[in-house]
Scaffold this motif. Structure first.
Motif, mmCIF file in Angstrom:
data_model
loop_
_atom_site.group_PDB
_atom_site.id
_atom_site.type_symbol
_atom_site.label_atom_id
_atom_site.label_comp_id
_atom_site.label_asym_id
_atom_site.label_seq_id
_atom_site.Cartn_x
_atom_site.Cartn_y
_atom_site.Cartn_z
ATOM 1 N N ALA A 146 -21.525 7.184 -20.849
ATOM 2 C CA ALA A 146 -22.312 5.991 -20.529
ATOM 3 C C ALA A 146 -23.809 6.322 -20.556
ATOM 4 N N LEU A 147 -24.175 7.454 -19.981
ATOM 5 C CA LEU A 147 -25.587 7.864 -20.009
ATOM 6 C C LEU A 147 -26.068 8.098 -21.432
ATOM 7 N N ALA A 148 -25.237 8.722 -22.259
ATOM 8 C CA ALA A 148 -25.609 8.983 -23.659
ATOM 9 C C ALA A 148 -25.786 7.668 -24.419
ATOM 10 N N LEU A 149 -24.883 6.716 -24.213
ATOM 11 C CA LEU A 149 -25.006 5.413 -24.875
ATOM 12 C C LEU A 149 -26.235 4.665 -24.378
ATOM 13 N N GLY A 150 -26.452 4.701 -23.066
ATOM 14 C CA GLY A 150 -27.622 4.039 -22.501
ATOM 15 C C GLY A 150 -28.912 4.566 -23.102
ATOM 16 N N GLU A 151 -28.967 5.874 -23.284
ATOM 17 C CA GLU A 151 -30.160 6.484 -23.884
ATOM 18 C C GLU A 151 -30.294 6.078 -25.343
ATOM 19 N N ARG A 152 -29.197 6.126 -26.090
ATOM 20 C CA ARG A 152 -29.218 5.765 -27.516
ATOM 21 C C ARG A 152 -29.646 4.317 -27.712
ATOM 22 N N TRP A 153 -29.116 3.430 -26.871
ATOM 23 C CA TRP A 153 -29.329 2.000 -27.049
ATOM 24 C C TRP A 153 -30.436 1.451 -26.161
ATOM 25 N N GLN A 154 -31.071 2.324 -25.384
ATOM 26 C CA GLN A 154 -32.131 1.899 -24.474
ATOM 27 C C GLN A 154 -31.650 0.791 -23.530
ATOM 28 N N LEU A 155 -30.480 1.057 -22.914
ATOM 29 C CA LEU A 155 -29.877 0.109 -21.986
ATOM 30 C C LEU A 155 -29.668 0.749 -20.622
ATOM 31 N N ALA A 156 -29.663 -0.083 -19.605
ATOM 32 C CA ALA A 156 -29.349 0.396 -18.263
ATOM 33 C C ALA A 156 -27.879 0.807 -18.205
ATOM 34 N N VAL A 157 -27.595 1.793 -17.371
ATOM 35 C CA VAL A 157 -26.237 2.306 -17.199
ATOM 36 C C VAL A 157 -25.801 2.046 -15.766
ATOM 37 N N ARG A 158 -24.548 1.635 -15.624
ATOM 38 C CA ARG A 158 -24.006 1.378 -14.288
ATOM 39 C C ARG A 158 -22.618 1.995 -14.214
ATOM 40 N N ASP A 159 -22.315 2.582 -13.074
ATOM 41 C CA ASP A 159 -21.027 3.236 -12.842
ATOM 42 C C ASP A 159 -20.440 2.635 -11.571
ATOM 43 N N THR A 160 -19.236 2.056 -11.671
ATOM 44 C CA THR A 160 -18.677 1.380 -10.500
ATOM 45 C C THR A 160 -18.348 2.351 -9.370
ATOM 46 N N ASP A 161 -18.068 3.615 -9.685
ATOM 47 C CA ASP A 161 -17.855 4.589 -8.615
ATOM 48 C C ASP A 161 -19.119 4.730 -7.768
ATOM 49 N N SER A 162 -20.269 4.773 -8.415
ATOM 50 C CA SER A 162 -21.542 4.856 -7.686
ATOM 51 C C SER A 162 -21.779 3.596 -6.871
ATOM 52 N N ASP A 163 -21.402 2.442 -7.441
ATOM 53 C CA ASP A 163 -21.555 1.179 -6.714
ATOM 54 C C ASP A 163 -20.701 1.182 -5.444
ATOM 55 N N VAL A 164 -19.473 1.678 -5.553
ATOM 56 C CA VAL A 164 -18.577 1.741 -4.388
ATOM 57 C C VAL A 164 -19.178 2.648 -3.317
ATOM 58 N N GLU A 165 -19.672 3.802 -3.729
ATOM 59 C CA GLU A 165 -20.267 4.735 -2.765
ATOM 60 C C GLU A 165 -21.485 4.121 -2.088
ATOM 61 N N ALA A 166 -22.298 3.404 -2.856
ATOM 62 C CA ALA A 166 -23.484 2.766 -2.274
ATOM 63 C C ALA A 166 -23.086 1.681 -1.272
ATOM 64 N N THR A 167 -22.087 0.892 -1.610
ATOM 65 C CA THR A 167 -21.620 -0.171 -0.712
ATOM 66 C C THR A 167 -21.036 0.413 0.571
ATOM 67 N N ALA A 168 -20.216 1.452 0.424
ATOM 68 C CA ALA A 168 -19.542 2.043 1.583
ATOM 69 C C ALA A 168 -20.450 2.982 2.375
ATOM 70 N N GLY A 169 -21.499 3.472 1.734
ATOM 71 C CA GLY A 169 -22.382 4.417 2.401
ATOM 72 C C GLY A 169 -21.773 5.800 2.551
ATOM 73 N N LYS A 170 -20.777 6.098 1.728
ATOM 74 C CA LYS A 170 -20.151 7.423 1.767
ATOM 75 C C LYS A 170 -19.462 7.712 0.434
ATOM 76 N N ALA A 171 -19.130 8.974 0.230
ATOM 77 C CA ALA A 171 -18.483 9.418 -0.999
ATOM 78 C C ALA A 171 -17.064 8.858 -1.109
ATOM 79 N N ILE A 172 -16.589 8.735 -2.324
ATOM 80 C CA ILE A 172 -15.242 8.206 -2.555
ATOM 81 C C ILE A 172 -14.197 9.020 -1.801
ATOM 82 N N ALA A 173 -14.311 10.339 -1.837
ATOM 83 C CA ALA A 173 -13.343 11.177 -1.122
ATOM 84 C C ALA A 173 -13.326 10.833 0.371
ATOM 85 N N GLU A 174 -14.498 10.561 0.944
ATOM 86 C CA GLU A 174 -14.572 10.185 2.356
ATOM 87 C C GLU A 174 -13.931 8.820 2.604
#
Length: 185
Positions: A23-51
């Motif tokens: 996703a990061l490689a494509l975002g760089e190639r296409w000059q687009l923002a990249v989003r990862d739902t795992d990161s979104d979940v961690e941000a919403t929960a305020g903790k790591a997925i394992a936690e």
């Protein structure tokens, strides 16, 4: 690549397939923002997925993940990487099917166990791979492969490829799709 509202492309696949790095490689190639739902979940929960798995359980994680996918499909217009198990949720499958029916592109990043193992490391940050990680990964793939394949517009094998190479392979597959639809590439 999608011309519909929503992400330009959605990446799905098992742990170790390279979704986040591609996703990061494509975002760089296409000059687009990249989003990862795992990161979104961690941000919403305020903790790591394992936690989340340990403290709240898998059902809570899956609910957070489902909401993260829904919001990202509605709001994000760049490259979107989904968590490996996100596709197992029926609502997420419906959302991805609708996204694809509207012209969206879902790419299944496939990988063999031999290539996933060193990438994943089979560590505790991947709670579903605890115990016998190789057997767990194989079981996950047996359950998930049919869903990945059904939802995908294209499939790209990532074995032995760097993220930039996978991004190029995706572009090649998308060019073939465009030619097959009668659109100029």
């Amino acid at each position: 690549m999608s011309t519909t509202p929503g992400p330009r492309i959605v990446l799905v696949g098992p742990p170790g397939s390279g979704k986040s790095t591609v996703a990061l490689a494509l975002g760089e190639r296409w000059q687009l923002a990249v989003r990862d739902t795992d990161s979104d979940v961690e941000a919403t929960a305020g903790k790591a997925i394992a936690e989340i798995f340990v403290a709240d359980g898998e059902p809570v994680f899956r609910a957070l993940e489902r909401d993260a996918v829904r919001v990202a499909l509605e709001e994000h217009d760049g490259v979107l990487a989904l968590g490996g198990g996100a596709v197992l949720d029926e609502t997420t499958q419906e959302l991805l099917t609708a996204y694809g029916a509207e012209g969206g592109t879902v790419v299944f990043l496939d990988v063999t166990l031999a290539h996933a193992a060193p990438r994943v490391g089979f560590n505790q940050a991947r709670p579903l791979l605890l115990g016998n990680p190789r057997a767990q990964w194989q079981a996950l793939m047996e359950a998930r492969r049919p869903v990945y394949e059904r939802l995908a517009t294209v499939r790209v094998l990532t074995d032995g490829h760097r993220p930039a190479d996978v991004a190029e392979l995706i572009e090649q597959e998308l060019a073939v799709l465009r030619r097959g639809e009668g659109n100029p590439s």
